[in-house]
Write a protein that holds these residues in place. Sequence first.
Motif, PDB file in Angstrom:
ATOM      1  N   GLY A  70     -14.527  40.006 -14.782  1.00 10.89           N
ATOM      2  CA  GLY A  70     -13.229  39.418 -14.463  1.00 10.89           C
ATOM      3  C   GLY A  70     -12.315  39.243 -15.659  1.00 10.89           C
ATOM      4  O   GLY A  70     -11.271  38.598 -15.559  1.00 10.89           O
ATOM      5  N   VAL A  71     -12.677  39.802 -16.815  1.00 15.21           N
ATOM      6  CA  VAL A  71     -11.856  39.699 -18.027  1.00 15.21           C
ATOM      7  C   VAL A  71     -11.299  41.088 -18.347  1.00 15.21           C
ATOM      8  O   VAL A  71     -12.031  42.082 -18.296  1.00 15.21           O
ATOM      9  N   GLN A  72     -10.002  41.152 -18.642  1.00 13.33           N
ATOM     10  CA  GLN A  72      -9.357  42.422 -18.988  1.00 13.33           C
ATOM     11  C   GLN A  72      -9.174  42.529 -20.499  1.00 13.33           C
ATOM     12  O   GLN A  72      -9.072  41.510 -21.192  1.00 13.33           O
ATOM     13  N   PHE A  73      -9.089  43.763 -20.979  1.00 19.50           N
ATOM     14  CA  PHE A  73      -8.856  43.995 -22.406  1.00 19.50           C
ATOM     15  C   PHE A  73      -7.726  45.008 -22.556  1.00 19.50           C
ATOM     16  O   PHE A  73      -7.641  45.971 -21.785  1.00 19.50           O
ATOM     17  N   ALA A  74      -6.859  44.777 -23.538  1.00 18.57           N
ATOM     18  CA  ALA A  74      -5.699  45.653 -23.703  1.00 18.57           C
ATOM     19  C   ALA A  74      -5.258  45.632 -25.146  1.00 18.57           C
ATOM     20  O   ALA A  74      -5.674  44.789 -25.944  1.00 18.57           O
ATOM     21  N   ARG A  75      -4.382  46.565 -25.482  1.00 18.51           N
ATOM     22  CA  ARG A  75      -3.813  46.628 -26.823  1.00 18.51           C
ATOM     23  C   ARG A  75      -2.688  45.609 -26.936  1.00 18.51           C
ATOM     24  O   ARG A  75      -1.869  45.493 -26.013  1.00 18.51           O
ATOM     25  N   GLY A  76      -2.647  44.878 -28.020  1.00 20.67           N
ATOM     26  CA  GLY A  76      -1.553  43.926 -28.206  1.00 20.67           C
ATOM     27  C   GLY A  76      -1.679  43.204 -29.521  1.00 20.67           C
ATOM     28  O   GLY A  76      -2.766  43.144 -30.111  1.00 20.67           O
ATOM     29  N   GLY A  77      -0.553  42.670 -29.986  1.00 21.69           N
ATOM     30  CA  GLY A  77      -0.529  41.923 -31.243  1.00 21.69           C
ATOM     31  C   GLY A  77       0.167  40.581 -31.046  1.00 21.69           C
ATOM     32  O   GLY A  77       0.104  39.998 -29.957  1.00 21.69           O
ATOM     33  N   GLU A  79       3.026  39.863 -30.456  1.00 30.30           N
ATOM     34  CA  GLU A  79       4.024  39.822 -29.361  1.00 30.30           C
ATOM     35  C   GLU A  79       3.352  39.609 -28.011  1.00 30.30           C
ATOM     36  O   GLU A  79       4.015  39.486 -26.994  1.00 30.30           O
ATOM     37  N   LEU A  80       2.027  39.549 -28.005  1.00 29.11           N
ATOM     38  CA  LEU A  80       1.210  39.241 -26.817  1.00 29.11           C
ATOM     39  C   LEU A  80       1.401  40.255 -25.692  1.00 29.11           C
ATOM     40  O   LEU A  80       1.237  39.916 -24.513  1.00 29.11           O
ATOM     41  N   ALA A  81       1.758  41.473 -26.045  1.00 30.16           N
ATOM     42  CA  ALA A  81       1.923  42.557 -25.068  1.00 30.16           C
ATOM     43  C   ALA A  81       2.846  42.143 -23.930  1.00 30.16           C
ATOM     44  O   ALA A  81       2.702  42.614 -22.793  1.00 30.16           O
ATOM     45  N   GLY A  82       3.788  41.239 -24.240  1.00 31.48           N
ATOM     46  CA  GLY A  82       4.754  40.825 -23.221  1.00 31.48           C
ATOM     47  C   GLY A  82       4.204  39.821 -22.210  1.00 31.48           C
ATOM     48  O   GLY A  82       4.908  39.433 -21.280  1.00 31.48           O
ATOM     49  N   LEU A  83       2.966  39.360 -22.389  1.00 36.50           N
ATOM     50  CA  LEU A  83       2.383  38.368 -21.476  1.00 36.50           C
ATOM     51  C   LEU A  83       2.954  36.982 -21.813  1.00 36.50           C
ATOM     52  O   LEU A  83       3.471  36.768 -22.909  1.00 36.50           O
ATOM     53  N   ARG A  84       2.841  36.053 -20.855  1.00 33.06           N
ATOM     54  CA  ARG A  84       3.309  34.672 -21.122  1.00 33.06           C
ATOM     55  C   ARG A  84       2.175  33.695 -20.839  1.00 33.06           C
ATOM     56  O   ARG A  84       2.197  32.942 -19.861  1.00 33.06           O
ATOM     57  N   PRO A  85       1.169  33.697 -21.706  1.00 32.08           N
ATOM     58  CA  PRO A  85      -0.018  32.877 -21.433  1.00 32.08           C
ATOM     59  C   PRO A  85       0.220  31.384 -21.620  1.00 32.08           C
ATOM     60  O   PRO A  85       1.123  30.968 -22.350  1.00 32.08           O
ATOM     61  N   ILE A  86      -0.636  30.609 -20.993  1.00 32.44           N
ATOM     62  CA  ILE A  86      -0.609  29.159 -21.161  1.00 32.44           C
ATOM     63  C   ILE A  86      -1.435  28.765 -22.387  1.00 32.44           C
ATOM     64  O   ILE A  86      -1.242  27.704 -22.966  1.00 32.44           O
ATOM     65  N   LEU A  87      -2.344  29.668 -22.790  1.00 30.30           N
ATOM     66  CA  LEU A  87      -3.165  29.390 -23.970  1.00 30.30           C
ATOM     67  C   LEU A  87      -3.486  30.707 -24.680  1.00 30.30           C
ATOM     68  O   LEU A  87      -3.879  31.689 -24.034  1.00 30.30           O
ATOM     69  N   VAL A  88      -3.305  30.706 -26.012  1.00 25.01           N
ATOM     70  CA  VAL A  88      -3.746  31.827 -26.848  1.00 25.01           C
ATOM     71  C   VAL A  88      -4.781  31.300 -27.819  1.00 25.01           C
ATOM     72  O   VAL A  88      -4.554  30.301 -28.499  1.00 25.01           O
TER      73      VAL A  88
END
Length: 240
Positions: A70-77, A79-88
């Motif tokens: 249930g966990v995804q993995f992607a390229r990002g730095g 800029e958070l790959a444009g995501l808007r997380p509640i926690l990093v």
Amino acid sequence: MRRGDRWLANDPLVADRLRAAGDPLVVDLGYGASPVTTLELAARLRTVRADLRVIGLEIDPERVVPGRDGVQFARGGFELAGLRPILVRAFNVLRQYPESAVPEAWSRILSGLHPDGLLMDGTCDELGRRCAWILLDRTGPLSLTLAWDPFTVEQPSGIAERLPKALIHRNIPGEPIHTLLTAADRAWAHSSPLAPYGPRVRWRHAANLLRDQGFPLRPQRRRLRDNTFTVPWTTVAPLS
Ligand SMILES: C[S@@+](CC[C@H](N)C(=O)[O-])C[C@H]1O[C@@H](n2cnc3c(N)ncnc32)[C@H](O)[C@@H]1O
């Protein structure tokens, strides 16, 4: 890093934000050569909220792996790959950068968060015996937490070599982090009569001595396996 995972799941502010989020998205930024720590983070935080979404981001494309559990993995730095997380959670990432790069990295990550989002910028040694992390929200740093294995780290200042990048170069006389670690070592030494009861009992006593001296260590709500303490960022913020 498990020390940090446990803390996140038990910290009232973090838990509240995760529970209140419309989209409970958590990003593990710079998860490294193996996604195992991201999977562990997901398992731990799902005890707070079962429908949590977790995405691991890596700047190194060769480290991006297929999703699992249930966990995804992607390229990002940052800029958070444009995501808007509640926690990093970014562990052992900024330590690879110069101290001067930290404000810009923080500000890029923070500007990408959900408005109520939080960032954990942390560091630990290879065996996870010394850990330190800064919790930030969009206004900037909120707190510093130090956590160490009481059976292998001799005194609180043993953590100094693993302070986050924003503080590691500041452990010098005159700087607030140095004042705190020096006082913590002194309180630890003064608590040595309690050593026969074990390092956790001894640390609880040392922490109370620090509070008596005016260091605003956050009260601990439950017994922890680790020796750990959290102070407001204003207690340790570098002088300039
Ligand atoms: C030392 S590893 C830490 C891995 C893991 N977080 C841990 O603590 O075990 C640092 C990782 O951060 C990644 N990294 C460095 N800069 C990054 C950035 N700006 N955004 C995302 N990942 C980054 C690196 O590619 C590397 O895999």
